[in-house]
Design an enzyme around this catalytic site. Structure first.
Site, PDB file in Angstrom:
ATOM      1  N   HIS A 157      44.710  45.938  38.103  1.00 28.35           N
ATOM      2  CA  HIS A 157      44.505  45.254  39.503  1.00 28.35           C
ATOM      3  C   HIS A 157      43.794  44.035  39.221  1.00 28.35           C
ATOM      4  O   HIS A 157      42.903  43.839  38.511  1.00 28.35           O
ATOM      5  CB  HIS A 157      43.784  46.269  40.526  1.00 28.35           C
ATOM      6  CG  HIS A 157      44.868  47.314  40.855  1.00 28.35           C
ATOM      7  ND1 HIS A 157      44.851  48.377  40.386  1.00 28.35           N
ATOM      8  CD2 HIS A 157      45.570  47.409  42.130  1.00 28.35           C
ATOM      9  CE1 HIS A 157      45.672  49.348  41.019  1.00 28.35           C
ATOM     10  NE2 HIS A 157      46.257  48.774  42.366  1.00 28.35           N
ATOM     11  N   LYS A 161      39.299  43.817  43.578  1.00 22.77           N
ATOM     12  CA  LYS A 161      39.223  45.364  43.886  1.00 22.77           C
ATOM     13  C   LYS A 161      38.075  46.097  43.547  1.00 22.77           C
ATOM     14  O   LYS A 161      37.535  45.674  42.513  1.00 22.77           O
ATOM     15  CB  LYS A 161      40.378  45.938  43.003  1.00 22.77           C
ATOM     16  CG  LYS A 161      40.801  47.325  43.584  1.00 22.77           C
ATOM     17  CD  LYS A 161      42.284  47.872  43.215  1.00 22.77           C
ATOM     18  CE  LYS A 161      42.416  49.666  43.387  1.00 22.77           C
ATOM     19  NZ  LYS A 161      42.178  49.870  44.758  1.00 22.77           N
TER      20      LYS A 161
END
Ligand code: NAD
Length: 269
Positions: A157, A161
């Protein structure tokens, strides 16, 4: 005969998902926006819900009160603190609910189960149709391949995040554990830094990579003797969650009371 037009109320309408949903509803041929809700100190209250976030005028004023008209359907991507109240409003009015808010408590889950006896609800922590399918395929693969194949989940990600591993990676791991009768909490290994311990057969490894602007990638590796299988899902746009949620809303429109998930929507339940 023209198709039925679905009346949609969006909760969390000023948020990232809310705005994506607003756009998707306004661009669809079979849906119409009839309500938009956000919290009481939200900028834009009392103004056109779509206009205030740079979309064409919708004719719907952003409100801080959820009052879904009968015959409408509520799509809620807001915050867990709002969920109990929103469930109660939907039950009072007999209106179906599509719930995407994550991080809800066990008590709220219980409320959802109870409310599902009165109204139709789809609740999913990931509305992507690809991830829903990946989870089911991983369960089938784990059962078929058996203990000769080691299972490792890799997720990637963007650098912003906060949580790692992703909730989706954990859910895929739990689904695999359930399909192969393992206790996920006992067999999950989230990080390895060892010079002494070898991997056990029953382990499910979960590794998180962070960096760049990747919207989300999940790979389930099944590593066996002489061969390996990889199931990969790559998200390139958060609109996939909005599309999945609206697909769930269409599906829910003619369903009776029940608490459903995305696998039910895709006919995999
Ligand atoms: P966000 O912070 O951008 O938006 C949340 C919105 O909800 C904000 O506009 C906020 O003002 C509003 N809100 C807060 N309290 C409220 C209340 N009491 N009543 C009405 N509105 C309220 O967050 P986001 O990225 O849009 O995500 C929203 C939720 O959806 C999160 O829980 C997120 O984890 C979840 N999510 C789920 C999926 C899925 O597929 N299920 C996908 C993406 C995000």
């Amino acid at each position: 005969m023209s198709e039925r037009v679905l009346s949609v109320v969006i909760v969390g309408a000023r948020g990232r998902m809310g705005q994506t949903l607003l756009r998707a509803v306004m661009e669809s041929d079979d849906m119409t926006l009839v309500g938009a809700v956000d919290r009481s100190d939200s900028p834009g209250l009392g103004q056109d819900a779509a206009r205030s976030v740079g979309l064409p005028e919708s004719g719907v004023v952003l409100s801080d009160e959820l009052a879904p008209p009968r015959g409408s359907i509520v799509v809620d991507f807001s915050l867990p603190a709002a969920t109990d109240g929103n469930i109660a409003r939907c039950v009072e009015r007999g209106v179906p609910l599509v719930l995407g808010t994550t991080g809800i408590t066990a008590e709220t889950r219980e409320r959802l189960r109870h409310a599902g006896k009165q109204i139709p609800i789809v609740s999913a922590a990931n509305f992507s149709v690809g991830i829903t399918l990946l989870t089911q395929l991983a369960q089938i693969a784990a059962r078929a391949l058996g203990p000769d194949f080691d299972t490792e989940i890799l997720e990637l990600h963007h650098r912003h995040k906060r949580d790692a591993p992703s909730g989706t990676a954990l859910r895929i791991g739990k689904a695999i554990a359930q399909a192969t009768e393992r206790d996920f909490e006992r067999v999950a290994v989230r990080a390895r830094d060892t010079t002494e311990t070898q991997r056990t057969t029953e382990e499910i490894g979960i590794v998180a990579l962070r960096g760049g602007d990747c919207a989300g990638e999940h790979t389930v590796h099944f590593l066996g003797p002489g061969e390996r299988l990889e199931l990969v899902h790559r998200a390139t746009d958060r609109a996939i969650f909005a599309r999945g949620a609206l697909r769930a809303a269409r599906w829910l429109a003619d369903k009776g009371p029940g608490l459903y998930d995305m696998a039910d929507v895709l006919g995999l339940g």
